[in-house]
Structure formats: C-alpha cells, structure tokens
Design a protein around this motif. Structure first.
Motif, PDB file in Angstrom:
ATOM      1  N   ALA A  28      39.798  48.212  35.675  1.00 41.47           N
ATOM      2  CA  ALA A  28      39.995  46.923  35.007  1.00 41.47           C
ATOM      3  C   ALA A  28      38.766  46.041  35.169  1.00 41.47           C
ATOM      4  CB  ALA A  28      41.230  46.223  35.555  1.00 41.47           C
ATOM      5  N   THR A  29      38.184  46.026  36.360  1.00 42.98           N
ATOM      6  CA  THR A  29      36.988  45.219  36.606  1.00 42.98           C
ATOM      7  C   THR A  29      35.839  45.699  35.733  1.00 42.98           C
ATOM      8  OG1 THR A  29      37.667  44.762  38.879  1.00 42.98           O
ATOM      9  CG2 THR A  29      35.337  44.482  38.371  1.00 42.98           C
TER      10      THR A  29
ATOM     11  N   ASP B 102      38.522  36.091  25.052  1.00 44.30           N
ATOM     12  CA  ASP B 102      39.982  36.127  25.168  1.00 44.30           C
ATOM     13  C   ASP B 102      40.451  37.485  25.672  1.00 44.30           C
ATOM     14  OD1 ASP B 102      40.227  33.538  24.257  1.00 44.30           O
ATOM     15  OD2 ASP B 102      40.765  34.107  22.207  1.00 44.30           O
ATOM     16  N   ARG B 103      39.884  38.549  25.138  1.00 45.60           N
ATOM     17  CA  ARG B 103      40.294  39.892  25.554  1.00 45.60           C
ATOM     18  C   ARG B 103      39.959  40.147  27.016  1.00 45.60           C
ATOM     19  NH1 ARG B 103      39.545  43.916  20.416  1.00 45.60           N
ATOM     20  NH2 ARG B 103      40.643  42.575  18.958  1.00 45.60           N
ATOM     21  N   ALA B 104      38.840  39.636  27.474  1.00 45.60           N
ATOM     22  CA  ALA B 104      38.500  39.767  28.893  1.00 45.60           C
ATOM     23  C   ALA B 104      39.533  39.033  29.743  1.00 45.60           C
ATOM     24  CB  ALA B 104      37.093  39.223  29.162  1.00 45.60           C
ATOM     25  N   GLY B 105      39.904  37.844  29.320  1.00 44.06           N
ATOM     26  CA  GLY B 105      40.912  37.082  30.058  1.00 44.06           C
ATOM     27  C   GLY B 105      42.254  37.778  30.079  1.00 44.06           C
TER      28      GLY B 105
ATOM     29  N   VAL C 273      44.541  39.157  33.311  1.00 41.22           N
ATOM     30  CA  VAL C 273      45.954  38.835  33.522  1.00 41.22           C
ATOM     31  C   VAL C 273      46.793  40.104  33.581  1.00 41.22           C
ATOM     32  CG1 VAL C 273      47.977  37.690  32.540  1.00 41.22           C
ATOM     33  CG2 VAL C 273      45.775  36.509  32.547  1.00 41.22           C
ATOM     34  N   ALA C 274      46.537  41.040  32.667  1.00 46.64           N
ATOM     35  CA  ALA C 274      47.301  42.292  32.646  1.00 46.64           C
ATOM     36  C   ALA C 274      47.098  43.070  33.939  1.00 46.64           C
ATOM     37  CB  ALA C 274      46.892  43.140  31.446  1.00 46.64           C
ATOM     38  N   SER C 275      45.895  43.086  34.437  1.00 50.47           N
ATOM     39  CA  SER C 275      45.605  43.769  35.692  1.00 50.47           C
ATOM     40  C   SER C 275      46.366  43.114  36.846  1.00 50.47           C
ATOM     41  CB  SER C 275      44.096  43.738  35.963  1.00 50.47           C
ATOM     42  OG  SER C 275      43.803  44.279  37.224  1.00 50.47           O
ATOM     43  N   GLY C 276      46.402  41.794  36.838  1.00 50.24           N
ATOM     44  CA  GLY C 276      47.152  41.069  37.865  1.00 50.24           C
ATOM     45  C   GLY C 276      48.638  41.367  37.802  1.00 50.24           C
TER      46      GLY C 276
ATOM     47  N   MET D 249      49.911  37.074  43.720  1.00 44.97           N
ATOM     48  CA  MET D 249      50.189  35.954  42.828  1.00 44.97           C
ATOM     49  C   MET D 249      51.660  35.979  42.446  1.00 44.97           C
ATOM     50  SD  MET D 249      46.931  35.925  40.263  1.00 44.97           S
ATOM     51  CE  MET D 249      47.248  34.243  39.730  1.00 44.97           C
ATOM     52  N   THR D 250      52.216  34.798  42.284  1.00 47.31           N
ATOM     53  CA  THR D 250      53.608  34.713  41.842  1.00 47.31           C
ATOM     54  C   THR D 250      53.678  34.892  40.330  1.00 47.31           C
ATOM     55  OG1 THR D 250      53.529  32.330  41.432  1.00 47.31           O
ATOM     56  CG2 THR D 250      54.113  33.052  43.683  1.00 47.31           C
ATOM     57  N   GLU D 251      54.879  35.136  39.840  1.00 47.68           N
ATOM     58  CA  GLU D 251      55.062  35.245  38.395  1.00 47.68           C
ATOM     59  C   GLU D 251      54.648  33.947  37.707  1.00 47.68           C
ATOM     60  OE1 GLU D 251      58.862  36.718  37.010  1.00 47.68           O
ATOM     61  OE2 GLU D 251      59.018  37.967  38.802  1.00 47.68           O
ATOM     62  N   ALA D 252      54.959  32.820  38.339  1.00 45.22           N
ATOM     63  CA  ALA D 252      54.604  31.519  37.752  1.00 45.22           C
ATOM     64  C   ALA D 252      53.088  31.358  37.657  1.00 45.22           C
ATOM     65  CB  ALA D 252      55.206  30.393  38.573  1.00 45.22           C
TER      66      ALA D 252
END
Length: 89
Positions: A7-8, A50-53, A57-60, A76-79
């Motif tokens: 992902a990185t 946007d795709r990088a962002g 998020v998807a990786s997280g 990280m929490t779901e929130a």
C-alpha cells in the motif's frame, strides 16, 4: 512484501505521478497553454491525489479489520477512519 508495504509503495507511486503532473501544469501555465488544457491536467492531478488518499484510508481499514480479528486493539477507531474518508469527499 507485506500488505502495508504494498500500500505504501502504491501511494508513493501515485504521489510521484501527481507530482510530475503538477509540474506539467505549472509548465503549461508558464508557457501560456490553453486554459482548457490546463484545467484538464489539473483535474488529473486532483484525481491522482484523491486516489492516493483513498488508498491510505483503505489500507487503514484493512489493518483495523486484521487487528480486530487477531484480538489486538486497532490503531485507529472506526470514527477516525470515517473522518479521514470524509475529508477526501
């Protein structure tokens, strides 16, 4: 290579591509290129960022799910993940 490293690498590739596209947009403006062409390329830069962002998020999200399944506390929490996702919207 583990999933996080993959992902990185993907995110860095996308950001380097966006960096090159942005340099191209700057050069287009400096040389007086047509506004339509500039805006088209600027939109491409925006999509790349946007795709990088979204990839981050998807990786997280994947990491949090894996940590929940193995019983460890997620980083990280779901929130928090939702807030990151919505920041990109």
């Amino acid at each position: 290579m583990n999933t996080e490293e993959t992902a990185t690498t993907d995110v860095l590739n996308r950001l380097h591509r966006a960096q090159g596209q942005l340099a191209g947009v700057i050069a287009m403006i400096e040389t007086g290129r047509d506004r339509k062409d500039v805006v088209t390329q600027l939109a491409a830069v925006s999509r790349a960022l946007d795709r990088a962002g979204f990839k981050i998020v998807a990786s997280g999200m994947r990491q949090c799910l894996a940590e929940q399944q193995d019983g460890s506390a997620p980083l990280m929490t779901e929130a928090e993940l939702e807030k990151l996702f919505l920041a990109l919207a």
